[in-house]
Write a protein that holds these residues in place. Structure first.
Motif, mmCIF file in Angstrom:
data_model
loop_
_atom_site.group_PDB
_atom_site.id
_atom_site.type_symbol
_atom_site.label_atom_id
_atom_site.label_comp_id
_atom_site.label_asym_id
_atom_site.label_seq_id
_atom_site.Cartn_x
_atom_site.Cartn_y
_atom_site.Cartn_z
ATOM 1 N N MET A 10 -6.611 22.436 17.906
ATOM 2 C CA MET A 10 -5.778 21.473 18.619
ATOM 3 C C MET A 10 -4.315 21.916 18.622
ATOM 4 O O MET A 10 -3.576 21.633 19.548
ATOM 5 C CB MET A 10 -5.891 20.072 18.007
ATOM 6 N N GLU A 11 -3.897 22.613 17.569
ATOM 7 C CA GLU A 11 -2.520 23.126 17.504
ATOM 8 C C GLU A 11 -2.349 24.288 18.483
ATOM 9 O O GLU A 11 -1.416 24.310 19.272
ATOM 10 C CB GLU A 11 -2.189 23.622 16.091
ATOM 11 N N CYS A 12 -3.247 25.269 18.388
ATOM 12 C CA CYS A 12 -3.159 26.435 19.277
ATOM 13 C C CYS A 12 -4.510 27.138 19.337
ATOM 14 O O CYS A 12 -4.944 27.736 18.347
ATOM 15 C CB CYS A 12 -2.072 27.395 18.803
ATOM 16 N N GLU A 13 -5.137 27.098 20.521
ATOM 17 C CA GLU A 13 -6.453 27.743 20.692
ATOM 18 C C GLU A 13 -6.348 29.261 20.559
ATOM 19 O O GLU A 13 -7.193 29.895 19.940
ATOM 20 C CB GLU A 13 -7.021 27.390 22.076
ATOM 21 N N PRO A 219 -8.728 30.944 25.887
ATOM 22 C CA PRO A 219 -7.977 30.090 24.958
ATOM 23 C C PRO A 219 -6.594 29.767 25.508
ATOM 24 O O PRO A 219 -5.942 30.627 26.091
ATOM 25 C CB PRO A 219 -7.881 30.952 23.702
ATOM 26 N N VAL A 220 -6.184 28.518 25.343
ATOM 27 C CA VAL A 220 -4.856 28.088 25.794
ATOM 28 C C VAL A 220 -3.829 28.486 24.739
ATOM 29 O O VAL A 220 -4.041 28.271 23.544
ATOM 30 C CB VAL A 220 -4.830 26.555 26.027
ATOM 31 N N ARG A 221 -2.749 29.085 25.198
ATOM 32 C CA ARG A 221 -1.656 29.457 24.294
ATOM 33 C C ARG A 221 -0.678 28.292 24.190
ATOM 34 O O ARG A 221 -0.279 27.721 25.199
ATOM 35 C CB ARG A 221 -0.922 30.687 24.847
ATOM 36 N N CYS A 222 -0.274 27.933 22.969
ATOM 37 C CA CYS A 222 0.698 26.837 22.807
ATOM 38 C C CYS A 222 2.107 27.312 23.148
ATOM 39 O O CYS A 222 2.979 26.521 23.474
ATOM 40 C CB CYS A 222 0.640 26.258 21.397
ATOM 41 N N GLU A 223 2.325 28.615 23.069
ATOM 42 C CA GLU A 223 3.611 29.277 23.369
ATOM 43 C C GLU A 223 4.737 28.916 22.404
ATOM 44 O O GLU A 223 5.885 29.225 22.673
ATOM 45 C CB GLU A 223 4.058 29.026 24.820
ATOM 46 N N THR A 224 4.433 28.236 21.302
ATOM 47 C CA THR A 224 5.498 27.935 20.336
ATOM 48 C C THR A 224 5.168 28.396 18.916
ATOM 49 O O THR A 224 6.072 28.564 18.102
ATOM 50 C CB THR A 224 5.815 26.419 20.284
ATOM 51 N N CYS A 225 3.894 28.603 18.590
ATOM 52 C CA CYS A 225 3.537 28.984 17.211
ATOM 53 C C CYS A 225 3.930 30.448 16.957
ATOM 54 O O CYS A 225 4.319 31.169 17.882
ATOM 55 C CB CYS A 225 2.054 28.758 16.959
ATOM 56 N N GLU A 226 3.801 30.883 15.723
ATOM 57 C CA GLU A 226 4.223 32.235 15.357
ATOM 58 C C GLU A 226 3.413 33.290 16.104
ATOM 59 O O GLU A 226 3.959 34.305 16.549
ATOM 60 C CB GLU A 226 4.073 32.433 13.843
ATOM 61 N N TYR A 227 2.110 33.030 16.273
ATOM 62 C CA TYR A 227 1.242 33.975 16.987
ATOM 63 C C TYR A 227 1.700 34.090 18.444
ATOM 64 O O TYR A 227 1.858 35.199 18.959
ATOM 65 C CB TYR A 227 -0.216 33.518 16.919
ATOM 66 N N CYS A 228 1.910 32.961 19.096
ATOM 67 C CA CYS A 228 2.308 32.971 20.514
ATOM 68 C C CYS A 228 3.676 33.619 20.702
ATOM 69 O O CYS A 228 3.881 34.378 21.640
ATOM 70 C CB CYS A 228 2.282 31.561 21.094
#
Ligand code: ZN
Length: 245
Positions: A10-13, A219-228
């Motif tokens: 839910m946070e980042c796929e 997978p949808v990218r949240c674009e804000t987490c460290e991975y994105c």
């Protein structure tokens, strides 16, 4: 499926899938180690000793003494150990694993503490302050740390999985202890109506999560987490309005 994996999706796929495929590892978080340290202290003396051995260099400074975070964690442990009611709420079997099918998917849970005589289960949660407010997109309002960290969702799923195993609905409790000096503490219970919202929320999002996990949708990218942030490639400009989305 597990509660933490669902929460992570839910946070980042994109990040969660990369983690499941061993393409990405989240940076080590000291907050997580402190939480585990406090948990292990209430699990058993052996578990606590083992945890300290395994994380010796994170806990102890080279020149001796513990890092500030762990001195604080010791005060949090003491605070709960001195409180008879908190210790009563923590009586039971520790780290018990259950599995059950929910919403067409096999779930696995690990309950920190479960008491079959009283039909309760409980979990220690460390937090900054009991009354701190967090903005929640999920609930579209300011919420407490309990909702902000999806602990209501966790308790709702645990309650269902335990029901499928025992035929009884157990009452969940959170034993909250703060990182203040001296620490504050509370034992929290839940109005049962909260669980219906969480079950509907999981039911609504689970099919999409499973499709992503099985590689059937991108997978949808949240674009804000460290991975994105680490893997972001710019392709467009956007109007400044969308900065606050
Ligand atoms: Zn992300």
């Amino acid at each position: 499926m597990s509660v933490s994996q669902f929460k992570s999706f839910m946070e980042c796929e994109a990040r969660t899938l990369a983690e499941l495929r061993d393409e990405y590892t989240r940076p080590h978080s000291s907050a997580l180690t402190v939480g585990s340290y406090v948990h292990s202290a209430f699990e058993s003396d052996e578990a606590f000793g083992q945890f300290i051995n395994d994380n010796y260099n994170s806990i102890f400074k080279a020149r001796g003494g513990k890092y500030t975070d762990f001195e604080q964690a010791d005060r949090m442990i003491e605070t709960l150990k001195k409180d008879k009611f908190a210790m009563f709420a923590l009586e039971g079997e520790k780290e018990v694993i259950y599995t059950a099918e929910l919403f067409g998917v096999e779930w696995k849970i690990k309950v920190d503490n479960i008491n079959h005589q009283r039909k309760i289960f409980s979990d220690i949660k460390t937090t900054q302050e009991l009354g701190k407010r967090y903005w929640s997109d999920k609930y579209s309002k300011y919420v407490s740390f309990v909702e902000a960290y999806d602990y209501v969702l966790q308790m709702a799923i645990y309650r269902e999985v335990i029901f499928k195993n025992t035929g009884e609905y157990y009452n969940p409790y959170i034993i909250a202890v703060t990182k203040q000096n001296p620490p504050d503490k509370a034992i929290l219970h839940f109005d049962e109506t909260r669980f219906d919202f969480e079950k509907e929320y999981v039911q609504m999002h689970l099919p999409g999560v499973i499709k992503t996990k099985n590689g059937e949708t991108n997978p949808v990218r949240c674009e804000t987490c460290e991975y994105c942030r680490a893997t972001k490639q710019l392709k467009n400009t956007f109007e400044i309005e969308f900065l606050l989305d």
